[in-house]
Scaffold this motif. Structure first.
Motif, short mmCIF file in Angstrom:
data_model
loop_
_atom_site.label_atom_id
_atom_site.label_comp_id
_atom_site.label_asym_id
_atom_site.label_seq_id
_atom_site.Cartn_x
_atom_site.Cartn_y
_atom_site.Cartn_z
N LEU A 1 -27.54 -9.25 -18.83
CA LEU A 1 -27.03 -10.62 -18.81
C LEU A 1 -25.70 -10.69 -18.06
O LEU A 1 -25.41 -11.68 -17.37
CB LEU A 1 -26.86 -11.14 -20.24
N CYS A 2 -24.87 -9.65 -18.21
CA CYS A 2 -23.59 -9.61 -17.50
C CYS A 2 -23.81 -9.41 -16.00
O CYS A 2 -23.09 -9.98 -15.18
CB CYS A 2 -22.73 -8.48 -18.09
N VAL A 3 -24.81 -8.62 -15.65
CA VAL A 3 -25.16 -8.45 -14.23
C VAL A 3 -25.65 -9.77 -13.66
O VAL A 3 -25.25 -10.18 -12.56
CB VAL A 3 -26.24 -7.35 -14.07
N GLN A 4 -26.50 -10.46 -14.39
CA GLN A 4 -27.00 -11.76 -13.95
C GLN A 4 -25.88 -12.77 -13.75
O GLN A 4 -25.94 -13.62 -12.87
CB GLN A 4 -27.99 -12.32 -14.99
N ALA A 5 -24.86 -12.67 -14.59
CA ALA A 5 -23.72 -13.59 -14.50
C ALA A 5 -22.80 -13.27 -13.33
O ALA A 5 -21.86 -14.03 -13.06
CB ALA A 5 -22.93 -13.56 -15.80
N GLY A 6 -23.05 -12.17 -12.65
CA GLY A 6 -22.24 -11.78 -11.50
C GLY A 6 -20.93 -11.11 -11.88
O GLY A 6 -20.04 -10.97 -11.03
#
Length: 218
Positions: free
Chosen positions: A44-49
């Motif tokens: 989720l943190c990766v998806q959030a950039g």
């Protein structure tokens, strides 16, 4: 998260020189994740950039309960900050693992292959049920899981093998600078000693490995 009440505990005093001297340390009240951060949570943190993709990224990361691994110290710090948390200090991590009675392992004083996912020896041979890879979080331990084994865990502190000799007795936070960061807890595939609660290891902060992850605190 699990709340750990502040107060004194026994820190250090294990088999290695960098665990000396054994001493009483006081930490304040804090909370620590009951589980190592999972691949799904980190995804989720990766998806959030915000977070960099781990070196072990896979197709099932969005739903995986495996502990995230293949992350650097900065990756771990970025994630914890994104969740409004932080990495635990080395003293906090040991307090969570060791309790207030100075036990050698999170469960007591006797080594037990059935208490964690680690690749160390039990005196007679390799722990027979170790799968040789990380397993889903939550499989071992009481309130706080996998404090011994599964993946090594980054903590906040810089590493100094002589730090305990002059560290403050209250809320030690490690040296101000260094070249390596502390990791704790042992791992599924580690042959670097038994996963004692006081055992210390360190890596360069940019290091990433298949059995190296983290949990957060606040």
């Amino acid at each position: 998260m699990v709340r750990i009440w502040g107060g004194p505990f026994i820190m250090g005093g294990g088999d290695e020189a960098d665990e000396q001297p054994r001493r009483t340390v006081v930490v304040g009240t804090f909370e620590i994740d009951a589980d190592e951060v999972t691949r799904a949570e980190y995804f989720l943190c990766v998806q959030a950039g915000i977070c960099r993709a781990p070196a072990t990224a896979g197709r099932d990361d969005a739903s995986s309960r495996l502990p995230v691994s293949g992350v650097s110290w900065q990756d771990a710090d970025d994630y914890c900050r994104w969740t409004k948390k932080r990495l635990p200090t080395e003293a906090e991590w040991e307090r969570a693992a060791r309790g207030t009675d100075g036990r050698l392992y999170p469960w007591g004083d006797a080594f037990d292959c059935a208490r964690g996912n680690f690749g160390n020896y039990d005196g007679e041979g390799r722990c027979p049920r170790n799968p040789g890879r990380p397993v889903e979080v939550g499989g071992y331990g009481g309130e706080i899981h996998d404090l011994a084994g599964n993946v090594w865990e980054w903590v906040a502190d810089w590493y100094d093998p002589r730090y305990y000799r002059h560290a403050p007795a209250a809320n030690p936070k490690g040296p101000r600078r260094g070249e390596r960061r502390v990791v704790r807890g042992g791992a599924c595939c580690s042959m670097l000693g038994l996963p004692r609660a006081s055992n210390r290891l360190s890596f360069p902060p940019e290091y990433r490995d298949d059995d190296l992850g983290f949990r957060c605190a606040r």
